[in-house]
Structures are given as structure tokens and as C-alpha cells.
Scaffold this motif. Structure first.
Motif, short mmCIF file in Angstrom:
data_model
loop_
_atom_site.label_atom_id
_atom_site.label_comp_id
_atom_site.label_asym_id
_atom_site.label_seq_id
_atom_site.Cartn_x
_atom_site.Cartn_y
_atom_site.Cartn_z
N GLU A 188 -7.42 -4.55 12.67
CA GLU A 188 -7.98 -3.75 13.59
C GLU A 188 -6.27 -2.18 13.51
O GLU A 188 -6.49 -0.79 12.97
CB GLU A 188 -7.74 -3.29 14.46
N ALA A 189 -5.00 -3.00 13.68
CA ALA A 189 -3.77 -2.34 13.59
C ALA A 189 -4.06 -1.82 13.01
O ALA A 189 -3.09 -0.48 12.64
CB ALA A 189 -2.92 -2.91 14.74
N ALA A 190 -3.64 -2.31 11.73
CA ALA A 190 -3.13 -1.70 10.26
C ALA A 190 -4.31 -0.49 9.97
O ALA A 190 -3.59 0.20 9.43
CB ALA A 190 -3.63 -3.28 9.05
N LEU A 191 -6.08 -0.75 9.69
CA LEU A 191 -6.70 0.25 9.81
C LEU A 191 -5.94 1.74 10.62
O LEU A 191 -6.16 2.63 10.21
CB LEU A 191 -8.15 0.32 10.32
N GLU A 212 -8.06 1.29 3.55
CA GLU A 212 -8.79 -0.18 2.62
C GLU A 212 -7.09 -0.78 2.26
O GLU A 212 -6.30 -2.07 2.79
CB GLU A 212 -9.65 -0.56 2.21
N ASN A 213 -6.56 -0.60 1.13
CA ASN A 213 -5.62 -0.94 0.38
C ASN A 213 -4.03 -0.26 0.88
O ASN A 213 -3.16 -1.27 1.79
CB ASN A 213 -5.51 0.10 -0.87
N ARG A 214 -4.02 0.27 1.75
CA ARG A 214 -3.37 0.99 2.87
C ARG A 214 -3.22 0.02 3.87
O ARG A 214 -1.59 -0.32 4.21
CB ARG A 214 -3.20 1.97 2.79
N ALA A 215 -4.11 0.08 4.08
CA ALA A 215 -4.73 -1.02 5.80
C ALA A 215 -3.53 -2.71 4.66
O ALA A 215 -2.92 -2.82 6.29
CB ALA A 215 -5.37 -1.16 6.19
N ALA A 216 -4.42 -3.01 4.02
CA ALA A 216 -3.65 -3.86 3.37
C ALA A 216 -2.12 -4.26 3.23
O ALA A 216 -1.71 -5.37 3.61
CB ALA A 216 -4.22 -4.60 1.70
#
Length: 233
Positions: A188-191, A212-216
Motif C-alpha cells: 500500500e505504501a509503495a502504491l 503498478e510497475n513503479r510500485a513494484a
């Protein structure tokens, strides 16, 4: 002739006091007082008054350092400023890399640190200009001089925009995940951190493949940096 000198000195003194009142004093106050609003939040509210279409109301709630998940703190460092603990508010290494990148690419890259973004959001305006950049640099150095790094990150997480009308990590956590900022997971924090480059375009609730890719990527950077990054602040 002699009467003009005291007048000139008084004018200089009043000028210096005015500069202190509009720059140093607010920075000193916000070192200990919660930032209940910011320049960007005020601008959003004013724009709402004159908007042709209805826009979301402003959502913001201050939370302390202890009420913010370590994952949220680490995510914004991983996403926005991995040398946050090392620089003085201006990351000259990142600036050099950005200049070199921009010489050979149409899509430009910025080098703003977390402290620079905080200075802009708290005190200035979004439109780019040399005047704003100069003021931003001055406020950045003042903040770094007068605040500890933890305070910089705490206030940043409380005022940054995560979506239309959503300011601060507590409002974002409640709006998008129906929980408090203290309960945010790494995912959640990465999103949340993934939308920071352009929260008006990117969406937490409907993440594009880019988000999504940036969050990963952010999660991978969080794992690489580790908890020691926060311990160093």
C-alpha cells in the motif's frame, strides 16, 4: 546628511525584520507546530471556489511521526530521494546526473529532493520559474538548517498530495485503503509513493500498468534500503 544615515539604517533593519518574519519565523514555528495547511492546500481550496465543475473536497489530517507506518516513510525515500539522509537538501550528485540525462533525452528528469518538494508545497506555488526555484532553494536550506531529518520527513508525509484533494498520508490511507497511516503495508505504501510524480494524473484507486510497475520497483528499493535507512535519520 547625518539625518539620512539613521533613516537608511532603520530601513535596512525593518527590511531584515520583514525577511525574517516571512521566511525564518514560519520555518522555526513549523519545526514544532503541526502543519495544518500548506500553500498548495490553500491554492486547492481557492481553486475550488471558482471551479466550473464540482471537485472533491480537501481531505487532510495531521499525524505524528509515531502514527505513520515505517513502510510509508521508507516508500517515499525509496521513490523520491534515496540519498535523503546524506545530502543537505540539495543533492548535487542527482543534479549532475539529471543534467547529463537531459542533454541526450527529450523526456527530462528532475533532481528535487524531499526537502525541496516540502519547501515548495509548504510555502510556494507549482508553476516553474527562476524566481520560484531561487525561493525554493532558500527555504530548502533554511529547513535543513533548522529541522532534524525526521521532522522534514514527518511534515512532508503530512502535506504532500496523493490525489485530487487528498493531502497527507493519513487522509490517503483512509481514502484509498480505509485504514490509518500507521497500518499501511509495504504494498500500500509503495502504491501511494508511486503516484507522487503526478498525483493529478496517476491514481492509487485505479492504478495503471505504469503505477503498478513503479510500485513494484519501489518495493524492491525498499527491500534493498532496509530499516537501517530510517534508523539513520
Amino acid at each position: 546628511m547625518s539625518s539620512r544615515r539613521p533613516l537608511g539604517r532603520r530601513l535596512l533593519l525593518w527590511t531584515l525584520l520583514a525577511v525574517l518574519a516571512v521566511s525564518v519565523l514560519p520555518v522555526l514555528v513549523l519545526r514544532v507546530v503541526p502543519a495544518w495547511t500548506s500553500s498548495f492546500m490553500l491554492r486547492y481550496q481557492v481553486d475550488n471556489l471558482f471551479a466550473a465543475e464540482e471537485r472533491p473536497p480537501l481531505r487532510h489530517q495531521w499525524v505524528s511521526w509515531k502514527q505513520i507506518s515505517p513502510a510509508a516513510k521508507l516508500a517515499v525515500i525509496a521513490a523520491e530521494d534515496q540519498r535523503f539522509a546524506e545530502h543537505i537538501g540539495l543533492d548535487f550528485e542527482a543534479i549532475g546526473k539529471a543534467i547529463e540525462h537531459n542533454r541526450h533525452n527529450r523526456r527530462t528528469r528532475g533532481a528535487s529532493t524531499i526537502t525541496q518538494q516540502l519547501a515548495k508545497n509548504l510555502f510556494l506555488w507549482p508553476q516553474r520559474s527562476w524566481v520560484r526555484k531561487g525561493l525554493e532553494t532558500g527555504y530548502t536550506l533554511l529547513i535543513e538548517l533548522l529541522w532534524p531529518k525526521r521532522r522534514v520527513l514527518e511534515v512532508y508525509l503530512n502535506v504532500i498530495e496523493f490525489g485530487p484533494g487528498v493531502y497527507g498520508v493519513e487522509a490517503a490511507a483512509q481514502t484509498y485503503f480505509r485504514k490509518h497511516a500507521s497500518q499501511l503495508t509495504h504494498h500500500e505504501a509503495a502504491l501511494l509513493a508511486a503516484v507522487l510524480p503526478n498525483p493529478a494524473r496517476f491514481r492509487v484507486e485505479r492504478p495503471s500498468s505504469y503505477v503498478e510497475n513503479r510500485a513494484a520497483w519501489i518495493r524492491a528499493q525498499m527491500n534493498r534500503l532496509g530499516a537501517a535507512t530510517l534508523d539513520a535519520l
